[in-house]
Motif scaffolding. Structure first.
Motif, short mmCIF file in Angstrom:
data_model
loop_
_atom_site.label_atom_id
_atom_site.label_comp_id
_atom_site.label_asym_id
_atom_site.label_seq_id
_atom_site.Cartn_x
_atom_site.Cartn_y
_atom_site.Cartn_z
N ARG A 60 33.76 3.26 -16.17
CA ARG A 60 35.03 3.84 -15.75
C ARG A 60 35.08 5.35 -15.88
O ARG A 60 35.97 6.00 -15.34
N GLY A 61 34.13 5.92 -16.60
CA GLY A 61 34.18 7.35 -16.88
C GLY A 61 34.96 7.62 -18.14
O GLY A 61 35.75 6.79 -18.61
N ALA A 62 34.74 8.81 -18.70
CA ALA A 62 35.41 9.18 -19.94
C ALA A 62 36.42 10.31 -19.77
O ALA A 62 37.25 10.53 -20.66
N THR A 63 36.37 11.02 -18.65
CA THR A 63 37.24 12.18 -18.45
C THR A 63 38.47 11.80 -17.65
O THR A 63 38.36 11.40 -16.48
N TYR A 64 39.62 11.92 -18.28
CA TYR A 64 40.91 11.69 -17.62
C TYR A 64 41.90 12.72 -18.15
O TYR A 64 42.37 12.60 -19.28
N TRP A 65 42.18 13.74 -17.38
CA TRP A 65 43.16 14.74 -17.79
C TRP A 65 44.54 14.09 -17.86
O TRP A 65 44.87 13.21 -17.06
N ASP A 66 45.34 14.54 -18.79
CA ASP A 66 46.69 14.01 -18.91
C ASP A 66 47.52 14.38 -17.68
O ASP A 66 47.60 15.55 -17.31
#
Length: 292
Positions: A60-66
């Motif tokens: 799913r990936g680890a980078t998700y900006w708020d």
């Protein structure tokens, strides 16, 4: 033809982002947002994950900006483009929390909020946040009703199975009379949820044939948005292929098209935006956006 941008940098799913995004930051993101705004694109997006287990991050990936912080910043740098959560997980939030926080975003953006909302599927994250997982579908349905009752209301009232509130003030609140609600999902139930309780459907992980089958079983009402992804586009390198992908999304029933762009840098991404805008205007017969 309305095209929204699946914003780069803010979400990095393995195999679905470009290497340049790994070292990009807010300066590159702002440059792209300003260009998309100037070129008349429909919306920018930002997704939500609080924390992704390391074993899951490989997929799913680890980078998700708020979304709230990101879209709040982009609101200050843009003027017309809509700001879409794609998606917030309903179970992670009390409806009044969404109404207050994102209602404030609607205020500071001048009424440009689109709330993309989903049920969620990452059980480990539900457990981390200490929110129920097994009945998340029923809770999401109830939360959509509660959220509709709360958004755009200074003194909201709601009496539902999971949330009850009255005799309280939410200020500021959304300035749009009715904030657009889009429901994400890949099942017949997600489409039912969207048609019954929201204003649009954002399917993912489905072929256009699958989407057509679901839409044939439950015809949406007039004005309902079908937000379909055209996939990764390369308007400079492959304009013919780009036109074909846009046409395929339109034939599948898209009222709004979501697009990701292949690029080697932020500068290249902005060039791709310009080329996509030209194709969009040619295909729709639109008058070019002034100042482009």
């Amino acid at each position: 033809m309305r095209i929204g941008i699946d914003t780069p940098v803010v979400t990095r799913v393995p195999g679905a982002h470009s290497p340049w995004e790994e070292s990009a930051g807010i300066a590159e993101l702002a440059r792209i947002a300003v260009a998309a705004d100037r070129l008349g694109f429909h919306h920018l997006t930002c997704s939500e994950h609080v924390a992704v287990p390391t074993a899951v991050a490989a997929v799913r990936g680890a980078t998700y900006w708020d979304p709230l912080a990101t879209l709040g910043y982009l609101a200050a740098r843009t003027e017309r483009i809509r700001l879409a959560t794609k998606v917030l997980v309903l179970g992670y939030h009390h409806p009044l929390e969404i109404a207050k926080r994102y209602g404030t975003l609607d205020v500071v953006s001048g009424g440009r909020l689109v709330l993309g909302l989903g049920v969620g599927s990452l059980q480990e994250e539900f457990e981390l946040l200490d929110v129920p997982f097994d009945d998340r579908g029923a809770r999401a349905d109830a939360a959509l009703v509660a959220l509709r009752a709360a958004l755009s209301q200074r003194v909201p009232h709601h009496d539902g199975p999971y949330h009850r509130f009255s005799d309280l003030v939410v200020e500021p609140h959304a300035v749009q009379e009715s904030v657009p609600l889009w429901v994400g999902g890949r099942t017949a139930r997600s489409l039912r949820r969207a048609v019954d309780l929201a204003d649009g459907w954002v399917p993912f992980g489905l072929t256009f044939d699958d989407i057509g089958t679901l839409l044939a079983r439950r015809e949406p009402p007039a004005g309902f948005e079908i937000v379909l992804s055209a996939g990764s586009l390369d308007p400079l390198g492959n304009p013919t292929g780009t036109r074909k992908k846009l046409a395929a999304a339109t034939r599948a029933g898209a009222t709004v098209i979501g697009a990701a762009l292949t690029a080697t840098s932020a500068e290249h991404y902005c060039d791709q935006l310009g080329a996509l805008a030209e194709i969009r205007d040619e295909e729709s017969g639109a008058v070019p956006v002034p100042g482009r």
